[in-house]
Enzyme design. Sequence first.
Site, short mmCIF file in Angstrom:
data_model
loop_
_atom_site.label_atom_id
_atom_site.label_comp_id
_atom_site.label_asym_id
_atom_site.label_seq_id
_atom_site.Cartn_x
_atom_site.Cartn_y
_atom_site.Cartn_z
N LYS A 120 0.85 -1.19 0.00
CA LYS A 120 0.00 0.00 0.00
C LYS A 120 0.89 1.24 0.00
O LYS A 120 1.72 1.40 0.89
CB LYS A 120 -0.90 -0.01 1.24
CG LYS A 120 -1.70 1.26 1.47
CD LYS A 120 -2.45 1.22 2.80
CE LYS A 120 -3.07 2.56 3.14
NZ LYS A 120 -3.70 2.56 4.48
N ASP A 130 -2.54 10.44 3.75
CA ASP A 130 -3.94 10.04 3.91
C ASP A 130 -4.67 11.05 4.80
O ASP A 130 -4.54 11.03 6.02
CB ASP A 130 -4.02 8.64 4.54
CG ASP A 130 -5.46 8.16 4.64
OD1 ASP A 130 -6.33 8.75 3.98
OD2 ASP A 130 -5.69 7.18 5.37
N LYS A 158 -10.01 12.66 8.53
CA LYS A 158 -9.48 12.25 9.83
C LYS A 158 -9.43 13.45 10.78
O LYS A 158 -9.27 14.59 10.33
CB LYS A 158 -8.05 11.69 9.70
CG LYS A 158 -7.91 10.41 8.92
CD LYS A 158 -6.45 10.01 8.83
CE LYS A 158 -6.26 8.74 8.02
NZ LYS A 158 -6.75 7.56 8.72
N ASP A 191 1.74 6.37 5.71
CA ASP A 191 0.70 5.43 5.29
C ASP A 191 1.11 4.68 4.03
O ASP A 191 0.35 3.85 3.53
CB ASP A 191 -0.63 6.15 5.09
CG ASP A 191 -1.83 5.23 5.29
OD1 ASP A 191 -1.69 4.24 6.02
OD2 ASP A 191 -2.90 5.50 4.72
N ASP A 242 -12.11 6.94 3.96
CA ASP A 242 -10.91 6.67 4.76
C ASP A 242 -10.58 5.19 4.79
O ASP A 242 -9.61 4.79 5.43
CB ASP A 242 -11.09 7.21 6.18
CG ASP A 242 -9.77 7.33 6.93
OD1 ASP A 242 -8.72 7.39 6.25
OD2 ASP A 242 -9.78 7.35 8.17
N GLU A 254 -9.45 3.59 2.20
CA GLU A 254 -8.94 3.69 0.83
C GLU A 254 -7.87 2.68 0.51
O GLU A 254 -7.68 2.30 -0.66
CB GLU A 254 -8.41 5.11 0.58
CG GLU A 254 -6.97 5.38 1.00
CD GLU A 254 -6.72 5.25 2.49
OE1 GLU A 254 -5.58 4.91 2.87
OE2 GLU A 254 -7.65 5.47 3.29
N ARG A 260 -7.54 -0.51 1.02
CA ARG A 260 -8.01 -1.77 0.42
C ARG A 260 -8.45 -1.58 -1.03
O ARG A 260 -8.39 -2.51 -1.82
CB ARG A 260 -9.15 -2.34 1.27
CG ARG A 260 -10.41 -1.52 1.31
CD ARG A 260 -11.28 -1.82 2.50
NE ARG A 260 -10.66 -1.37 3.73
CZ ARG A 260 -11.20 -1.54 4.94
NH1 ARG A 260 -12.37 -2.12 5.06
NH2 ARG A 260 -10.58 -1.11 6.02
#
Length: 512
Positions: A275, A280, A287, A298, A357, A359, A361
Amino acid sequence: MTTTLPSQALPPQVKPSTFALSSKSPTDLAPEIIALPVIPGDDELIIGPGSADLGDRHDLLDHLEFEGATGSAGEVTSYAVSGSGALRQILLVGVGAQRRDDFRRAGAALARAVRDRSGVVTTIPAVDPDVALEPFVAGATLGSFLFHWRSEGAPWTPVETITLAELDADRGDDLARAVAIARASWRARFFASVPSNLKNPAWLADQAAELAESTGLKLTVWDEHQLEADGFGGLVGVGQGSVTPPRLIRLDYSPRKAGRLSSLKGVPTVVVIGKGITFDTGGLNIKPGDGMVNMKRDMTGGAVVLAVMSALAEIGCPVKVVGLIAAAENAISGSAMRPGDVVTHYGGRTSEVTNTDAEGRLVLADAMAYAADKLKPAAVVDIATLTGAVRVALGQTLAGYYADDEGLATLLEEASEVSGERLWRLPLVADYEEKLASKVADADNAPGGPGSITAALFLHHFTGGVPWAHLDVGCGDAYADVHDLTPGPTGFGARVLLTWLAEQDPLAGVGA
């Protein structure tokens, strides 16, 4: 439309220590600093290899007793040396029960004790080279990791050279492998530490290009236009709100000399997927401020894949490996992905976005579907800082993992024990599949708790039946100096994956 951002340049970074072997005793090398191992005995402490030549001149055991030393792993007792010779300091470093973890902690503690020095000679690995060498090198390397962006320069530097005394030259290959794995972990920490005003998907692709050129890897990069044309809807959707568009980065490694593989004919392919969310915000499901501060890391999964690919030749990996990094910035703008949108992944499966959020996956799913369709791998492993839920369950010191193949699960568990990057297997509970249901798409991207398990179940639909493991890295951050960790992104995963891929047969029992 691609927007050019103001150029940024990192200041020079500190470099990891170099290591040298010597069969000589520490005193023969005339060092400024000697580090000796301290072993807890039944009745008293024992000073390990290298102490015999010092005992007549320095009463080290009395000094340990005076200081209340216990010999526990990572305990450092300093003994000052006066006189006209080169030697100025003896460091007495506890190695505890002499397990791999103990030597890793001893290496990290020593590294911290000799920051800003030119060199140290130590016999710690000579206590038990088969057990100690690799973890000691990892601890000594990573205990000195530092990232900085300070105008006045780094606040300290790692010791330049660590000489491993009383070890024969035939340990050279073992040392080279240990250094390769440790430096890969350093590299993963570095990539994860770079702030996002410099780091974006295109920057990651540039780093991959530099690594490919220096290591002989083959590189392929999809830009935003190619991603849209080829149907990578998850990557396009997550990245569409940012001025820095998404990228899919592919690196290919082939072994120079294929090893003898017991379970498969020919040279099979393993795919590792990371990933690569370079920042993010959470998207429109934004967030809170505190939750956004560390989101430059991230892309730890992508950093790990870059680092792993860079070291495969050095560790002698016997199988083909393809590294995929699904890179995007999850940003907020008028073009950002909205709750309620539906994305169509590579291969056609659709996801309703009920939480922007969730995202990671979405981008991993594209890469996994591509791997299953185009690469025909023998195994796929993805790694991601995917859920906060796994951190709630397991804390800051180990990662969760899922596997749908017992052979692959066993190999990763064994690599976890050896590498010191601890994994805890979590269950793929089929009873929670119904939570993925969407009224308009094949799946809901945010089906709720148990959050780590439902995320893994979401990804499982994109494996194409290939043996698969998913590493959910909740331990992406360290907040203090603890053993081989220094404050900042941990880069967790490089050591465990390289330990696995360095095996003579990394696919033994997989798919059986």
